[in-house]
Design an enzyme around this catalytic site. Structure first.
Site, mmCIF file in Angstrom:
data_model
loop_
_atom_site.group_PDB
_atom_site.id
_atom_site.type_symbol
_atom_site.label_atom_id
_atom_site.label_comp_id
_atom_site.label_asym_id
_atom_site.label_seq_id
_atom_site.Cartn_x
_atom_site.Cartn_y
_atom_site.Cartn_z
ATOM 1 N N SER A 10 0.873 -1.313 0.113
ATOM 2 C CA SER A 10 0.068 0.171 0.029
ATOM 3 C C SER A 10 1.087 1.111 0.048
ATOM 4 O O SER A 10 1.617 1.443 0.956
ATOM 5 C CB SER A 10 -0.863 -0.241 1.231
ATOM 6 N N HIS A 35 -0.618 -0.851 -4.406
ATOM 7 C CA HIS A 35 -2.249 -0.276 -3.932
ATOM 8 C C HIS A 35 -2.193 1.076 -3.741
ATOM 9 O O HIS A 35 -1.575 1.705 -3.021
ATOM 10 C CB HIS A 35 -2.593 -1.178 -2.846
ATOM 11 N N ASP A 37 -4.567 4.065 -2.427
ATOM 12 C CA ASP A 37 -5.671 4.587 -1.659
ATOM 13 C C ASP A 37 -6.263 5.842 -2.112
ATOM 14 O O ASP A 37 -5.489 6.814 -2.059
ATOM 15 C CB ASP A 37 -5.380 4.489 -0.217
ATOM 16 N N MET A 39 -8.617 8.917 -1.473
ATOM 17 C CA MET A 39 -9.559 9.324 -0.565
ATOM 18 C C MET A 39 -9.671 10.900 -0.985
ATOM 19 O O MET A 39 -8.734 11.681 -0.865
ATOM 20 C CB MET A 39 -9.148 9.209 0.758
ATOM 21 N N HIS A 138 -7.894 2.077 -5.321
ATOM 22 C CA HIS A 138 -8.835 1.672 -4.203
ATOM 23 C C HIS A 138 -9.858 2.791 -4.034
ATOM 24 O O HIS A 138 -9.260 3.843 -3.031
ATOM 25 C CB HIS A 138 -8.640 0.778 -2.870
ATOM 26 N N MET A 140 -12.275 5.376 -1.929
ATOM 27 C CA MET A 140 -12.896 5.609 -0.820
ATOM 28 C C MET A 140 -13.455 6.807 -0.759
ATOM 29 O O MET A 140 -13.292 8.065 -0.206
ATOM 30 C CB MET A 140 -12.079 5.264 0.526
ATOM 31 N N MET A 213 -12.487 -5.535 3.288
ATOM 32 C CA MET A 213 -11.773 -4.638 4.111
ATOM 33 C C MET A 213 -11.660 -5.134 5.516
ATOM 34 O O MET A 213 -12.693 -5.699 6.256
ATOM 35 C CB MET A 213 -12.402 -3.301 4.170
ATOM 36 N N GLY A 220 -4.179 4.125 7.835
ATOM 37 C CA GLY A 220 -3.520 3.201 7.821
ATOM 38 C C GLY A 220 -2.891 2.732 9.161
ATOM 39 O O GLY A 220 -3.055 3.429 9.874
ATOM 40 N N GLY A 221 -2.362 1.699 9.420
ATOM 41 C CA GLY A 221 -1.830 1.240 10.502
ATOM 42 C C GLY A 221 -2.881 0.665 11.754
ATOM 43 O O GLY A 221 -2.652 0.639 12.869
ATOM 44 N N ASP A 247 -7.448 -5.967 2.767
ATOM 45 C CA ASP A 247 -6.783 -4.603 2.957
ATOM 46 C C ASP A 247 -6.899 -4.275 4.463
ATOM 47 O O ASP A 247 -8.289 -3.952 4.893
ATOM 48 C CB ASP A 247 -7.053 -3.704 2.071
ATOM 49 N N GLY A 248 -5.809 -4.245 5.441
ATOM 50 C CA GLY A 248 -5.983 -3.659 6.603
ATOM 51 C C GLY A 248 -5.285 -4.665 7.668
ATOM 52 O O GLY A 248 -5.847 -5.521 7.965
ATOM 53 N N GLY A 249 -4.172 -4.237 8.224
ATOM 54 C CA GLY A 249 -3.505 -4.988 9.084
ATOM 55 C C GLY A 249 -3.006 -6.239 8.829
ATOM 56 O O GLY A 249 -2.748 -7.072 9.688
ATOM 57 N N GLY A 269 0.821 -2.434 3.913
ATOM 58 C CA GLY A 269 1.294 -1.101 4.174
ATOM 59 C C GLY A 269 2.370 -1.282 4.962
ATOM 60 O O GLY A 269 3.538 -1.161 4.964
#
Length: 296
Positions: A10, A35, A37, A39, A138, A140, A213, A220-221, A247-249, A269
């Site tokens: 990411s 990837h 993001d 936004m 992606h 958002m 998700m 992030g994070g 995606d995520g963690g 990421g």
């Protein structure tokens, strides 16, 4: 299983001041995709002077001065703040003007998908000049249809929109995405039932990927949410040839849960960019997916 493992660092976790070199570094380390993001908050509001009915539209982030038709001179600032912990981050446009009472404001409240601002089409266009990598975008945003043409022209490879904001126009959205040469995908938030994406996969003109998700979108994070793996397992059982992205963690401590559930596209990421040896992390993520596929 016919789907291939795809590892997508990411770029939200990269050094934005050196985005091109970061992209090159990730590809050299073995990344399949990058990837991105997307936004944005295209917030605006119309105002008019009470004295002369002068009309003007303020855009988010504008700071400056306004001279209306009756020669009144006003300074203004237009910004946004979050209101509470609502799912869709209701934002309030705040205005700070000298002689505030002179103006009438229309449409102060607006709902947006996430509160942060990150990468947009101009950044994708600039990055495309420096890499041939697959740019996995992606979005958002609440109005993904508005970004199909700009991102297509910019050189995006994949265009993933959220099912939560596209229930009324996803057919048109998928068609336009494909017409611009991009791969359509649909994303689902942790709290959204996975069944909501079935019509988009079963359609005669289907999406080609589902992004599950594993954290709340927008930051992030965050910590991985294990309960989201039920969605992945359900999708993999129903659609064995579908690209399923998470995606995520995601990182060395959580990849086995995602891989064993059936995810084959892994967005990571902080665990990649924050590692002493990012190439080793990318290799570990890939090996975990491939091993899970062999054992399935």
């Amino acid at each position: 299983m016919g789907v291939k493992a795809k590892i997508a660092p990411s770029m939200l976790s990269s050094d934005f001041a050196n985005l091109a070199s970061e992209a090159h570094r990730m590809v050299e380390f073995g990344a399949d995709w990058l990837h991105m993001d997307i936004m944005v908050r295209p917030l605006s509001s119309k105002i008019r002077c009470r004295n002369c009915s002068f009309n003007f539209t303020l855009q988010f982030g504008w700071v400056g001065f306004l001279l209306c038709s009756c020669s009144n001179f006003y300074g203004f600032a237009f910004s946004c703040v979050g209101l509470g912990n609502t799912d869709d981050s209701v934002l309030l446009a705040q205005y700070e003007l000298i002689k505030l009472s002179v103006f009438i404001f229309d449409g102060l409240l607006a709902v947006h998908f996430v509160p942060n601002l990150t990468i947009g089409a101009p950044v994708i266009e600039s990055l495309r000049k420096h890499t041939k990598a697959y740019l996995d975008c992606h979005l958002m945003v609440t109005n993904p249809l508005d970004y199909v043409e700009p991102l297509g022209k910019a050189g995006a490879s994949g265009f993933t929109f959220h099912v939560e904001v596209s229930k009324e126009n996803w057919q048109e959205l998928v068609q336009r995405i494909k017409s611009k040469g991009m791969k359509p995908g649909v994303a689902v938030k942790p709290g959204t039932p996975v069944e909501e994406v079935y019509p988009l996969i079963d359609s005669e003109n289907p999406v080609e990927m589902v992004l599950v998700m594993t954290v709340e979108p927008g930051f992030g994070g965050q910590k991985f949410m294990p309960n989201t793996m039920d969605k992945v397992r359900t999708l993999r059982k129903k659609y064995p040839e579908l690209d399923i992205e998470v995606d995520g963690g995601l990182g060395p401590s959580t990849i086995e849960m995602a891989a064993s559930a059936g995810a084959n596209c892994i967005v990571a990421g902080s665990s990649v960019f924050g590692a002493a040896e990012p190439a080793q992390v990318i290799s570990l993520l890939r090996n975990s997916v491939e091993e899970a596929q062999r054992n399935s």
